[in-house]
Enzyme design. Sequence first.
Site, mmCIF file in Angstrom:
data_model
loop_
_atom_site.group_PDB
_atom_site.id
_atom_site.type_symbol
_atom_site.label_atom_id
_atom_site.label_comp_id
_atom_site.label_asym_id
_atom_site.label_seq_id
_atom_site.Cartn_x
_atom_site.Cartn_y
_atom_site.Cartn_z
ATOM 1 N N LEU A 336 0.818 -1.221 0.000
ATOM 2 C CA LEU A 336 0.000 0.000 0.000
ATOM 3 C C LEU A 336 0.852 1.272 0.000
ATOM 4 O O LEU A 336 0.319 2.379 -0.075
ATOM 5 C CB LEU A 336 -0.956 0.019 1.208
ATOM 6 C CG LEU A 336 -2.314 -0.650 0.981
ATOM 7 C CD1 LEU A 336 -2.175 -2.162 0.897
ATOM 8 C CD2 LEU A 336 -3.296 -0.273 2.059
ATOM 9 N N GLU A 361 1.190 -16.204 25.552
ATOM 10 C CA GLU A 361 0.983 -17.662 25.560
ATOM 11 C C GLU A 361 2.256 -18.398 25.166
ATOM 12 O O GLU A 361 2.240 -19.449 24.553
ATOM 13 C CB GLU A 361 -0.238 -18.041 24.725
ATOM 14 C CG GLU A 361 -1.503 -17.293 25.165
ATOM 15 C CD GLU A 361 -2.783 -18.117 25.161
ATOM 16 O OE1 GLU A 361 -3.855 -17.513 25.383
ATOM 17 O OE2 GLU A 361 -2.696 -19.335 24.945
HETATM 18 C C1 LIG Z 1 -1.235 -7.807 25.607
HETATM 19 C C2 LIG Z 1 -0.804 -8.923 26.535
HETATM 20 C C3 LIG Z 1 -1.750 -9.805 27.033
HETATM 21 C C4 LIG Z 1 -1.365 -10.814 27.924
HETATM 22 N N1 LIG Z 1 -2.341 -11.633 28.467
HETATM 23 C C5 LIG Z 1 -1.981 -12.494 29.465
HETATM 24 C C6 LIG Z 1 -2.988 -13.220 30.192
HETATM 25 O O1 LIG Z 1 -4.193 -13.109 29.933
HETATM 26 N N2 LIG Z 1 -2.588 -14.010 31.224
HETATM 27 C C7 LIG Z 1 -1.261 -14.156 31.588
HETATM 28 O O2 LIG Z 1 -0.971 -14.875 32.532
HETATM 29 N N3 LIG Z 1 -0.274 -13.484 30.891
HETATM 30 C C8 LIG Z 1 -0.607 -12.651 29.875
HETATM 31 N N4 LIG Z 1 0.370 -11.946 29.214
HETATM 32 C C9 LIG Z 1 1.779 -12.162 29.542
HETATM 33 C C10 LIG Z 1 2.542 -12.935 28.454
HETATM 34 O O3 LIG Z 1 2.140 -14.244 28.392
HETATM 35 C C11 LIG Z 1 4.043 -12.761 28.730
HETATM 36 O O4 LIG Z 1 4.345 -11.420 28.365
HETATM 37 C C12 LIG Z 1 4.930 -13.736 27.984
HETATM 38 O O5 LIG Z 1 4.796 -15.000 28.544
HETATM 39 C C13 LIG Z 1 6.413 -13.335 28.012
HETATM 40 O O6 LIG Z 1 6.859 -13.058 29.298
HETATM 41 P P1 LIG Z 1 7.615 -11.660 29.613
HETATM 42 O O7 LIG Z 1 6.870 -10.582 28.963
HETATM 43 O O8 LIG Z 1 7.820 -11.582 31.084
HETATM 44 O O9 LIG Z 1 9.037 -11.816 28.851
HETATM 45 P P2 LIG Z 1 10.348 -12.468 29.443
HETATM 46 O O10 LIG Z 1 10.038 -13.810 29.978
HETATM 47 O O11 LIG Z 1 10.995 -11.491 30.364
HETATM 48 O O12 LIG Z 1 11.216 -12.655 28.121
HETATM 49 C C14 LIG Z 1 11.962 -11.578 27.539
HETATM 50 C C15 LIG Z 1 12.698 -12.134 26.312
HETATM 51 O O13 LIG Z 1 13.602 -13.186 26.724
HETATM 52 C C16 LIG Z 1 13.310 -14.382 25.996
HETATM 53 N N5 LIG Z 1 13.532 -15.560 26.857
HETATM 54 C C17 LIG Z 1 13.075 -15.767 28.112
HETATM 55 N N6 LIG Z 1 13.482 -16.977 28.589
HETATM 56 C C18 LIG Z 1 14.208 -17.548 27.582
HETATM 57 C C19 LIG Z 1 14.894 -18.792 27.424
HETATM 58 N N7 LIG Z 1 14.929 -19.738 28.377
HETATM 59 N N8 LIG Z 1 15.515 -19.047 26.237
HETATM 60 C C20 LIG Z 1 15.498 -18.139 25.242
HETATM 61 N N9 LIG Z 1 14.867 -16.927 25.304
HETATM 62 C C21 LIG Z 1 14.241 -16.649 26.468
HETATM 63 C C22 LIG Z 1 11.819 -14.239 25.631
HETATM 64 O O14 LIG Z 1 11.502 -15.058 24.544
HETATM 65 C C23 LIG Z 1 11.751 -12.758 25.296
HETATM 66 O O15 LIG Z 1 12.218 -12.559 23.988
HETATM 67 C C24 LIG Z 1 0.014 -10.957 28.303
HETATM 68 C C25 LIG Z 1 0.966 -10.079 27.785
HETATM 69 C C26 LIG Z 1 0.576 -9.058 26.918
HETATM 70 C C27 LIG Z 1 1.621 -8.098 26.416
#
Ligand SMILES: Cc1cc2nc3c(=O)[nH]c(=O)nc-3n(C[C@H](O)[C@H](O)[C@H](O)COP(=O)(O)OP(=O)(O)OC[C@H]3O[C@@H](n4cnc5c(N)ncnc54)[C@H](O)[C@@H]3O)c2cc1C
Length: 386
Positions: A336, A361
């Site tokens: 676009l 998730e």
């Molecule tokens: C809009 C939105 C809706 C959501 N809804 C829900 C909900 O309804 N219920 C709920 O419980 N949660 C919910 N969440 C939370 C969501 O599931 C988490 O944000 C997600 O699981 C990632 O965790 P974190 O953000 O703490 O990232 P972190 O765990 O801090 O990870 C940061 C980065 O490090 C990487 N990383 C972490 N560990 C490893 C590893 N062992 N090996 C390689 N890479 C790694 C991750 O992939 C990521 O790139 C929601 C989040 C958002 C933004």
Amino acid sequence: MDFELTPEQREIQALARELAAAEIEPHAAEWDRAHGFPRALLDRLAETGLLGICVPEEHGGAGADFVSYILALEELSRADAGVGVTVAVHTSACTLPLLAFGTAEQVDRFVPPLARGEQIGCFAITEPGAGSDAGALRTSAEPEDGGWRIRGAKQWITNAAFGGPLLLFARTDPGTRTARGVSAFVLEGSEVEITRTEEKLGLNSSVTNDIAVDTLVPGDRLLGELNHGFRIAMATLDGGRIGIAAQAVGIAQAAYDVARRYALERETFGHRIADYQAIQHKLADMSMEIDAARLLVLRAAWLKAEGRSHTEAGAKAKLFASEMARRQTAEAIQVLGGYGYTKEFPVERYYRDAKITEIYEGTSEIQRLVIARSILGRQELVATPS
Ligand SMILES: Cc1cc2nc3c(=O)[nH]c(=O)nc-3n(C[C@H](O)[C@H](O)[C@H](O)COP(=O)(O)OP(=O)(O)OC[C@H]3O[C@@H](n4cnc5c(N)ncnc54)[C@H](O)[C@@H]3O)c2cc1C
């Protein structure tokens, strides 16, 4: 092998597609700006049975199969990904685990109002210090007066502001700091406090809240076995991921539809841009990758509907579909041109909405760990950070 959908699956897909096209898509941009959709939409979804698609009729649902539910999720997400995730969390991450792990009393009490859409469900595991490493959660549940005193805070809980029941995970064995010692509980919405509504990049029509909990609940709110809540969480996410993958396919399909239509209308140098090979290749890749993602999603959904193991298939579907959606919504903006970058067309919203499917998730990195563990069969893979 029969790739044909059953008449019931086609009927539910058509129902969701018609409702989405008539009552959701026309308002999606406005709901994105308003950061929410009207409650009346949930009533419409409820009266059409779309909030209890794969819940047995005896528990207030439509009694259809999991594949039908996944087909409907794609259609709702194609119109508005925020509506898609509202229904996905409500069904996959609250109603279905209650059905699968609840006692007869818990099922009778909590499932019918959810299936009828009188209440909207939540799944609460994430905390400020426990996202991918959900097993590190700190919310505690201590025995008190024959029940449980639950104290803690959860972050980014989808649907919490609707005030419905929550599947909430808390540590019942204070001597542990890992997934062992975590239990699952069912809480009423009135038993938690909404402490914040999150401002997000996209998915703005869905509500995401931080919550605090300090409540005493009766003993019968424990879901499943004590200290085995993490199994419930992982089983729930195995199914939930298929829903998020369907959401990603819906977003990408919407972006492709807009890009294809635009390419057939927009002219440069006296030709439609659809006549240029470079644009044809983009549309060909979009169409191919969407088909590939949809097939992975339907395979995973079919395995779950058949009661077969679907962890690996679900992780592959979510990983491929979410990364595909981010790639292809960016390509839709490219087709676009400048218009793609403005709010005159919905592709910029699709691009913003698609990104979250690689995060919640279970992030893409975690999906790769889940798949690697499955194909290599070695549990300790996850424990070795690289
Ligand atoms: C809009 C939105 C809706 C959501 N809804 C829900 C909900 O309804 N219920 C709920 O419980 N949660 C919910 N969440 C939370 C969501 O599931 C988490 O944000 C997600 O699981 C990632 O965790 P974190 O953000 O703490 O990232 P972190 O765990 O801090 O990870 C940061 C980065 O490090 C990487 N990383 C972490 N560990 C490893 C590893 N062992 N090996 C390689 N890479 C790694 C991750 O992939 C990521 O790139 C929601 C989040 C958002 C933004």
